[in-house]
Design a protein around this motif. Structure first.
Motif, PDB file in Angstrom:
ATOM      1  N   TYR A 143      17.319  61.868  17.364  1.00 51.29           N
ATOM      2  CA  TYR A 143      18.050  63.220  17.670  1.00 51.29           C
ATOM      3  C   TYR A 143      19.472  62.634  18.133  1.00 51.29           C
ATOM      4  CZ  TYR A 143      19.188  67.447  20.678  1.00 51.29           C
ATOM      5  OH  TYR A 143      19.547  68.390  21.213  1.00 51.29           O
ATOM      6  N   ARG A 144      19.714  61.892  18.885  1.00 50.28           N
ATOM      7  CA  ARG A 144      20.826  61.400  19.211  1.00 50.28           C
ATOM      8  C   ARG A 144      21.871  61.328  17.940  1.00 50.28           C
ATOM      9  NH1 ARG A 144      21.869  60.081  24.638  1.00 50.28           N
ATOM     10  NH2 ARG A 144      20.166  59.966  25.858  1.00 50.28           N
ATOM     11  N   PHE A 145      21.246  60.433  17.026  1.00 48.91           N
ATOM     12  CA  PHE A 145      22.151  60.188  15.851  1.00 48.91           C
ATOM     13  C   PHE A 145      22.539  61.336  14.915  1.00 48.91           C
ATOM     14  CE2 PHE A 145      23.206  58.723  11.610  1.00 48.91           C
ATOM     15  CZ  PHE A 145      23.970  57.783  11.790  1.00 48.91           C
ATOM     16  N   ILE A 146      21.590  62.337  14.886  1.00 48.01           N
ATOM     17  CA  ILE A 146      21.695  63.409  13.967  1.00 48.01           C
ATOM     18  C   ILE A 146      22.572  64.547  14.670  1.00 48.01           C
ATOM     19  CG2 ILE A 146      20.416  65.510  13.099  1.00 48.01           C
ATOM     20  CD1 ILE A 146      20.199  62.785  11.308  1.00 48.01           C
ATOM     21  N   ASN A 147      22.400  64.686  15.952  1.00 50.63           N
ATOM     22  CA  ASN A 147      23.092  65.510  16.876  1.00 50.63           C
ATOM     23  C   ASN A 147      24.226  65.001  17.493  1.00 50.63           C
ATOM     24  OD1 ASN A 147      21.450  68.052  15.951  1.00 50.63           O
ATOM     25  ND2 ASN A 147      19.906  66.665  17.021  1.00 50.63           N
ATOM     26  N   ARG A 148      24.666  63.811  17.253  1.00 48.88           N
ATOM     27  CA  ARG A 148      26.071  63.052  17.794  1.00 48.88           C
ATOM     28  C   ARG A 148      25.618  63.214  19.370  1.00 48.88           C
ATOM     29  NH1 ARG A 148      31.015  62.989  19.590  1.00 48.88           N
ATOM     30  NH2 ARG A 148      32.423  61.821  18.586  1.00 48.88           N
ATOM     31  N   LYS A 149      24.658  62.854  19.945  1.00 50.72           N
ATOM     32  CA  LYS A 149      24.396  62.785  21.364  1.00 50.72           C
ATOM     33  C   LYS A 149      24.503  61.455  21.623  1.00 50.72           C
ATOM     34  CE  LYS A 149      24.058  67.118  21.585  1.00 50.72           C
ATOM     35  NZ  LYS A 149      25.174  67.904  22.316  1.00 50.72           N
ATOM     36  N   LEU A 150      25.670  60.734  21.469  1.00 44.25           N
ATOM     37  CA  LEU A 150      25.827  59.213  21.538  1.00 44.25           C
ATOM     38  C   LEU A 150      25.597  58.634  22.821  1.00 44.25           C
ATOM     39  CD1 LEU A 150      28.583  59.039  18.388  1.00 44.25           C
ATOM     40  CD2 LEU A 150      25.883  58.944  18.330  1.00 44.25           C
ATOM     41  N   PHE A 151      25.732  57.337  23.199  1.00 41.81           N
ATOM     42  CA  PHE A 151      25.825  56.467  24.302  1.00 41.81           C
ATOM     43  C   PHE A 151      27.254  56.382  24.638  1.00 41.81           C
ATOM     44  CE2 PHE A 151      21.585  53.698  23.241  1.00 41.81           C
ATOM     45  CZ  PHE A 151      20.859  55.130  23.544  1.00 41.81           C
ATOM     46  N   GLN A 152      27.511  56.168  26.061  1.00 42.30           N
ATOM     47  CA  GLN A 152      28.556  56.064  26.387  1.00 42.30           C
ATOM     48  C   GLN A 152      28.702  54.508  26.567  1.00 42.30           C
ATOM     49  OE1 GLN A 152      31.382  57.578  27.285  1.00 42.30           O
ATOM     50  NE2 GLN A 152      30.752  59.506  26.964  1.00 42.30           N
ATOM     51  N   CYS A 153      29.924  53.948  26.783  1.00 43.61           N
ATOM     52  CA  CYS A 153      30.297  52.589  26.863  1.00 43.61           C
ATOM     53  C   CYS A 153      31.101  52.214  28.143  1.00 43.61           C
ATOM     54  CB  CYS A 153      30.762  52.066  25.585  1.00 43.61           C
ATOM     55  SG  CYS A 153      32.520  52.623  25.434  1.00 43.61           S
ATOM     56  N   ALA A 154      30.676  50.841  28.372  1.00 36.58           N
ATOM     57  CA  ALA A 154      31.702  50.305  29.661  1.00 36.58           C
ATOM     58  C   ALA A 154      31.964  48.988  29.236  1.00 36.58           C
ATOM     59  CB  ALA A 154      30.680  50.060  30.759  1.00 36.58           C
ATOM     60  N   GLU A 155      33.344  48.625  29.520  1.00 32.80           N
ATOM     61  CA  GLU A 155      33.871  47.040  29.229  1.00 32.80           C
ATOM     62  C   GLU A 155      33.151  46.145  29.814  1.00 32.80           C
ATOM     63  OE1 GLU A 155      36.396  46.700  27.244  1.00 32.80           O
ATOM     64  OE2 GLU A 155      36.656  48.863  27.355  1.00 32.80           O
ATOM     65  N   PHE A 156      32.828  45.203  29.302  1.00 33.88           N
ATOM     66  CA  PHE A 156      31.914  44.081  29.390  1.00 33.88           C
ATOM     67  C   PHE A 156      32.590  42.651  29.143  1.00 33.88           C
ATOM     68  CE2 PHE A 156      28.172  41.167  27.930  1.00 33.88           C
ATOM     69  CZ  PHE A 156      27.969  40.784  29.207  1.00 33.88           C
ATOM     70  N   ASP A 157      32.648  41.620  30.000  1.00 39.74           N
ATOM     71  CA  ASP A 157      33.350  40.361  29.679  1.00 39.74           C
ATOM     72  C   ASP A 157      32.039  39.556  29.828  1.00 39.74           C
ATOM     73  OD1 ASP A 157      34.519  38.110  29.380  1.00 39.74           O
ATOM     74  OD2 ASP A 157      35.982  38.147  30.944  1.00 39.74           O
ATOM     75  N   PRO A 158      31.529  39.139  28.904  1.00 40.53           N
ATOM     76  CA  PRO A 158      30.278  37.883  29.007  1.00 40.53           C
ATOM     77  C   PRO A 158      30.680  36.739  29.434  1.00 40.53           C
ATOM     78  CG  PRO A 158      31.083  38.265  26.596  1.00 40.53           C
ATOM     79  CD  PRO A 158      31.882  39.016  27.359  1.00 40.53           C
ATOM     80  N   ALA A 159      32.273  36.276  29.487  1.00 37.47           N
ATOM     81  CA  ALA A 159      32.293  34.902  30.176  1.00 37.47           C
ATOM     82  C   ALA A 159      32.078  35.081  31.585  1.00 37.47           C
ATOM     83  CB  ALA A 159      33.783  34.816  29.753  1.00 37.47           C
ATOM     84  N   THR A 160      32.355  36.260  32.204  1.00 36.25           N
ATOM     85  CA  THR A 160      32.447  36.221  33.779  1.00 36.25           C
ATOM     86  C   THR A 160      31.290  37.243  34.090  1.00 36.25           C
ATOM     87  OG1 THR A 160      33.980  38.151  33.512  1.00 36.25           O
ATOM     88  CG2 THR A 160      34.950  36.083  33.652  1.00 36.25           C
ATOM     89  N   GLU A 161      30.788  37.964  33.309  1.00 39.55           N
ATOM     90  CA  GLU A 161      29.550  38.885  33.938  1.00 39.55           C
ATOM     91  C   GLU A 161      28.280  38.552  32.875  1.00 39.55           C
ATOM     92  OE1 GLU A 161      31.632  42.967  34.718  1.00 39.55           O
ATOM     93  OE2 GLU A 161      32.350  42.227  32.864  1.00 39.55           O
ATOM     94  N   TYR A 162      28.152  37.497  32.719  1.00 37.54           N
ATOM     95  CA  TYR A 162      26.891  37.003  32.028  1.00 37.54           C
ATOM     96  C   TYR A 162      25.471  37.354  32.799  1.00 37.54           C
ATOM     97  CZ  TYR A 162      27.192  32.594  34.704  1.00 37.54           C
ATOM     98  OH  TYR A 162      27.208  31.903  35.762  1.00 37.54           O
ATOM     99  N   ARG A 163      25.572  37.314  34.050  1.00 43.90           N
ATOM    100  CA  ARG A 163      24.394  37.723  34.931  1.00 43.90           C
ATOM    101  C   ARG A 163      24.138  39.155  34.976  1.00 43.90           C
ATOM    102  NH1 ARG A 163      26.629  33.496  38.410  1.00 43.90           N
ATOM    103  NH2 ARG A 163      25.261  31.962  38.378  1.00 43.90           N
ATOM    104  N   LYS A 164      25.292  40.222  34.737  1.00 45.23           N
ATOM    105  CA  LYS A 164      25.151  41.338  34.808  1.00 45.23           C
ATOM    106  C   LYS A 164      24.339  42.070  33.725  1.00 45.23           C
ATOM    107  CE  LYS A 164      28.199  45.484  34.960  1.00 45.23           C
ATOM    108  NZ  LYS A 164      29.893  45.949  35.020  1.00 45.23           N
TER     109      LYS A 164
END
Length: 432
Positions: A310-331
């Motif tokens: 439903y999300r793909f067909i109707n463009r109800k997509l996910f939001q995003c957040a910035e992520f730095d795996p080097a410093t936020e690997y536990r997150k």
């Protein structure tokens, strides 16, 4: 007259928005275009999920393939023909490789490849060498001709100059897709002076090089490519659609392997889920088939596959957040645990994605993945690697830029945060 030398009685012309006209003189080229395997490319979008961001990006790999062919035809017929460094006997194999270089792309291309661990170049070669209409046409040129075309695409062909026209850091493939994708997305980043580059391109034994006087046109081309990657190809909304598409197929595969009975059985995917597919199964798939399944799977009893479709067909997509795996690997681990406690499956609703690009590089002894550099032909006739003469290119040479993001259903978290305090906590972690 031999088939390889046969010309059409009347030239065929495709009207094209990027190159104005695409000219076909050779009977072989015209016959290849008419094969079912090449016509299938009309049903594969050039930019995958990007049409959900830039609504004009509905163009196909059929159009792009014709464009690459036309650029190579112009390079050979208008620039290289008659020069001692160019062997005219290589003309037809080069044109066929240009036309067919993307023949093996699957539906939604790179996303489909990720799910089923496939490689489109491998399938391009399989189509060229298999029991196909394309193979039948190429074999009329010579029994070894399909293998020659496959070797050019696989970068193992002995004439390196031929390979460089199809695959290098300044090849016809890139020159077409930058301009074509810019045109259909409506952005200005991908435009550069291709006419100038073609006029100053010269053949050498190893590769095509650029006259020193054309250096600034090449600088413009490299910067255009850099901008297109970060403004179009790696657009976060397009990436959101792609990760949802990937997870739809992952979920369908998981359900199939665990005995789930679909209301609409994935008959076109069974052999891919089981890794028993034949070449014909691959050729039979296109994007219209995937979209049809996504449409009907919106009503499946499995809530995850239904929601993702439903999300793909109707463009109800996910939001995003910035992520730095080097410093936020536990997150990520903490968020996965919170998602489970909140009743959201992190396998499908918490998705990390990275995009990376290297705008230009040159061969560095001892390093893997040798990159053939762009060479300038100096007034003395000597060749000089581009970054030695260009301060602009030198500044970005070897500098890889990588972007990391986490994708998640912000709509669900916002709507349910008053009833579920964990949603509020998840949102806070994602936003900070």
């Amino acid at each position: 007259m031999a088939y390889k030398d046969e010309k059409l009685v009347e030239e065929k012309v495709f009207k094209d928005p990027v190159h104005r006209y695409i000219h076909v003189h050779d009977k072989v080229i015209w016959d290849v275009i008419g094969t079912r395997e090449f016509q299938r490319l009309r049903r594969i979008k050039q930019l995958g999920t990007t049409y959900l961001v830039f609504h004009g990006a509905e163009h196909s790999r059929f159009q792009h393939s014709l464009g690459v062919y036309e650029i190579v035809r112009r390079i050979i017929d208008d620039g290289f023909s008659g020069r001692p460094e160019w062997n005219d006997d290589e003309r037809l194999v080069t044109l066929c490789a240009a036309l067919l270089h993307d023949l093996g792309h699957g539906p939604f291309s790179h996303a489909f490849e990720k799910v089923f661990n496939l490689d489109h170049e491998h399938f391009t070669q399989r189509i060229l060498l298999g029991d196909t209409e394309v193979n039948a046409v190429l074999r009329r040129v010579g029994s070894d001709f399909p293998q020659k075309v496959a070797d050019v695409i696989g970068k193992t062909y002995p004439d390196k100059l031929v390979v460089s026209l199809i695959s290098s850091q300044i090849d016809a493939d890139r020159m077409d897709y930058l301009q074509r994708d810019a045109y259909y997305t409506g952005v200005s980043y991908g435009h550069f002076d291709m006419e100038r580059i073609l006029r100053v391109m010269r053949p050498t034994e190893e590769q095509a090089v650029i006259k020193y006087s054309g250096m600034h046109a090449v600088e413009d081309y490299i910067m255009s490519r850099y901008q297109m990657y970060w403004q179009v190809y790696f657009h976060p909304v397009s990436r959101s659609a792609e990760v949802i598409l990937i997870k739809i197929l992952h979920r369908a595969k998981y359900l199939h392997e665990n005995g789930y009975v679909f209301s609409h059985e994935p008959v076109h995917f069974r052999s891919f889920f089981d890794r028993t597919f034949e070449l014909e199964d691959y050729i039979a798939l296109d994007e219209s088939i995937l979209l049809t399944y996504f449409q009907v799977w919106m009503k499946e009893e499995d809530t995850i596959v239904a929601d993702l479709c439903y999300r793909f067909i109707n463009r109800k997509l996910f939001q995003c957040a910035e992520f730095d795996p080097a410093t936020e690997y536990r997150k990520i681990g903490e968020l996965e645990q919170l998602f489970r406690e909140a009743g959201l499956d992190p396998e499908y609703y918490l998705l990390a994605d990275s995009s990376s690009d290297l705008p230009y590089d040159f061969y560095r002894p001892g390093e893997e993945n040798e990159r053939i550099p762009i060479y300038l032909q100096m007034p003395t006739g000597e060749l000089s690697e581009l970054s030695r003469s260009s301060d602009i290119v030198d500044a970005i040479s070897g500098k890889r830029r990588t972007d990391h993001k986490i994708y998640f259903p912000e709509d669900v978290l916002l709507e349910g945060k008053e009833q579920n305090p964990l949603y509020e906590r998840i949102l806070h972690m994602l936003k900070n």
